[in-house]
Scaffold this motif. Structure first.
Motif: not given
Length: 351
Positions: A86-109
């Motif tokens: 979670l120290s890598s900028t790419g990993n953190v931003r990818t995780l954030e994007a997955i969480a946002n997209s999952a929430a838009a579909e009604g899913y938790a992460v």
């Protein structure tokens, strides 16, 4: 509709540990079936009735039994994400994007961090999945740690991998690392630089390796000799150390850096050693982090569309969940684009 008269049953504040659906129904003056329909989000409930039920839930501290609902639906509406950094900028931003997209579909992460990138740690993360209510797993991790011979995946849990070359074994979503790297090198050569130095990422990173391979291939295609590779660890500190080394080389006029954080450290080292950017040395990064435009000078960099990566990850894993017999494999690449700012220019002799 008015709330029914409160029964003698204690509220959570009065000592009751857990309120039941029947308690909510009595307080709201409705049937348990109506409470069930409200808690499951079904249509066909009068809006005033819905408000009364929700108010009763809040008053009693009632929480719908998500596990029971999941058994009825056959899914938990939760996606697990395994990552070891979670120290890598790419990993953190990818995780954030997955969480946002999952929430838009009604899913938790549910995040399952792995302390060390070892086979035992990864095996432990997948074992913990059996204790958690997840429908699918997105793995942000080096693929050589996903050894099917030693890792037992929970049954019916679909797996998708980010940032990997495991397309023969898993569904993969990745940024076009190679395409972005070639574009960066060609930009610098097009400005008139005779060659391009490269500050690469860690040797065990697939993303870093793809960027390094593309850098070397682009130079070869242009008939240029590739300088010695310098490696960092994605951090600004490692970029600073590399910058001290490169600042001492008069033949270094252009550097392609494998991420923006290392580029930041490199810029500082060049400035401290009296090498002007871009007058003496042009610098390109990779990622296009939000702060890249505020570097001194503003950084030319390769933009990764993390939001699209997250959207495609969630879409692909939901498709696998809904079609578990679909054995499709392969890699989906998200295009990159070069963002030209003020850290690149023709070499001084070409102006």
């Amino acid at each position: 509709m008015e709330m029914a008269e409160r029964t003698p049953a204690k509220t959570p504040r009065q000592g009751r540990v857990t309120a039941s659906m029947a308690d909510v129904a009595r307080l709201a003056g409705v049937s348990s079936q109506t409470v069930s329909r409200v808690s499951n989000g079904y249509a066909g409930v009068n809006e005033e009735t819905r408000r009364q039920v929700l108010a009763a839930m809040k008053e009693l501290g009632y929480r719908p039994n998500s596990a029971a609902r999941a058994l009825k639906r056959g899914e938990f509406r939760t996606i697990g994400v395994i990552t070891f950094s979670l120290s890598s900028t790419g990993n953190v931003r990818t995780l954030e994007a997955i969480a946002n997209s999952a929430a838009a579909e009604g899913y938790a992460v549910t995040l399952l961090p792995v302390a060390l990138p070892t086979q035992d740690e990864v095996r432990g993360a997948f074992t913990r999945l059996e204790e958690l209510a997840v429908d699918a797993v997105i793995v942000i991790m080096e693929v050589h740690l996903l050894d099917a011979a030693t890792i037992m995946l929970p049954p019916y849990v679909q797996v998708l991998v980010v940032d990997s070359d495991a397309g023969e074994h898993y569904t993969v979503v990745d940024t076009d690392q190679a395409g972005g790297s070639r574009t960066a090198v060609r930009h610098l050569l097009g400005l008139g630089h005779r060659t391009v130095w490269h500050l690469g990422g860690p040797a065990d990173s697939f993303a870093a390796q793809r960027r390094t391979d593309a850098w070397r291939a682009a130079l070869t295609e242009a008939g240029c000799t590739a300088p010695p590779l310098i490696r960092g660890d994605w951090s600004a500190e490692s970029g600073y150390r590399a910058g001290i080394e490169l600042a001492a080389r008069e033949d270094c006029t252009a550097v392609f850096v494998a991420n923006d954080q290392m580029a930041l450290g490199l810029l500082r080292a060049l400035q401290e050693r009296g090498r002007r950017v871009p007058e003496d040395v042009s610098v390109i990064g990779f990622d296009d982090i939000p702060e890249a435009g505020s570097f001194m000078p503003p950084l030319t960099t390769v933009h990764q569309d993390f939001a699209e990566v997250g959207r495609l990850c969630v879409r692909a894993v939901l498709r696998k969940m809904r079609n578990p017999d679909d054995g499709a494999r392969g890699t989906t690449l998200v295009p990159t684009r070069l963002v030209v700012r003020e850290s690149t220019a023709p070499p001084s002799g070409a102006r």
